[in-house]
Design an enzyme around this catalytic site. Structure first.
Site, PDB file in Angstrom:
ATOM      1  N   GLY A  97      -2.440   3.758   3.074  1.00  0.00           N
ATOM      2  CA  GLY A  97      -3.080   3.298   2.219  1.00  0.00           C
ATOM      3  C   GLY A  97      -4.297   2.316   2.771  1.00  0.00           C
ATOM      4  N   SER A 119       0.788  -1.089   0.113  1.00  0.00           N
ATOM      5  CA  SER A 119      -0.154   0.051   0.256  1.00  0.00           C
ATOM      6  C   SER A 119       0.772   1.158   0.051  1.00  0.00           C
ATOM      7  CB  SER A 119      -0.873   0.062   1.275  1.00  0.00           C
ATOM      8  OG  SER A 119      -0.122   0.413   2.299  1.00  0.00           O
ATOM      9  N   ASP A 120       0.231   2.410  -0.386  1.00  0.00           N
ATOM     10  CA  ASP A 120       0.947   3.727  -0.184  1.00  0.00           C
ATOM     11  C   ASP A 120       0.860   3.905   1.249  1.00  0.00           C
ATOM     12  OD1 ASP A 120       2.055   6.245  -0.801  1.00  0.00           O
ATOM     13  OD2 ASP A 120       0.568   6.446  -2.384  1.00  0.00           O
ATOM     14  N   CYS A 121       1.688   4.790   1.818  1.00  0.00           N
ATOM     15  CA  CYS A 121       1.846   4.940   2.998  1.00  0.00           C
ATOM     16  C   CYS A 121       0.554   5.552   3.762  1.00  0.00           C
ATOM     17  CB  CYS A 121       2.998   5.776   3.439  1.00  0.00           C
ATOM     18  SG  CYS A 121       4.429   5.152   3.090  1.00  0.00           S
TER      19      CYS A 121
END
Length: 158
Positions: free
Chosen positions: A83, A79-81
């Site tokens: 996310g 995931s994006d940070c």
């Protein structure tokens, strides 16, 4: 499918891109498909935004069925940070952090940048929202690439 940040109070963590299937297939997915099929990418980051009402890191159709199933991706999703947290906190796709972890793992988001899995994944399993075997699939994917990259090799050989 977004390129907005703080435009008319829209942010990437709350944005839901409404995109036709034709536009996804003919425009948005072309470069990603090329990265998987031609460049043999081994890691993909899902983003904060949602597409057609489904947060990217909770999108099993995109990650499992299309990217892994149709395109043959054999790596891992991260995931994006934050996310995973936005599945719950920004998109209200579920009513708890544990629910966000469940959707993330079920969608194939194997690891996350942020604290959601670290703080809530074990409770998600204890609560019966996920089976330990489902988490094992993600652990296996991540560990495979850690081993391939030499993370488990003796320090003096790295």
């Amino acid at each position: 499918a977004y390129d907005l940040e703080n435009w008319e109070n829209v942010t990437r963590t709350h944005f839901n891109a409404v995109v036709s299937e034709q536009d996804l297939v003919e425009y948005y997915w072309v470069p990603f498909r090329s990265c998987v099929e031609r460049a043999h990418a081994k890691s993909i980051m899902c983003s904060y935004n949602a597409v057609n009402g489904v947060p990217s890191c909770a999108n099993s159709l995109f990650q499992n069925e299309i990217v892994r199933g149709e395109w043959g991706f054999d790596g891992y999703f991260v995931s994006d940070c934050g996310g995973i947290s936005v599945i719950y906190r920004a998109h209200n796709f579920t009513n708890s952090s544990e629910g966000a972890c469940m959707y993330g793992i079920e969608a194939g988001t194997d690891t996350n940048c942020g604290g959601a899995y670290e703080n809530y994944l074990a409770q998600t399993v204890r609560d019966g929202l996920l089976k330990e075997s489902q988490v094992d699939v993600s652990v296996r994917r991540v560990m495979e690439y850690m081993i391939r990259l030499g993370y488990m090799d003796p320090a003096d050989t790295q």
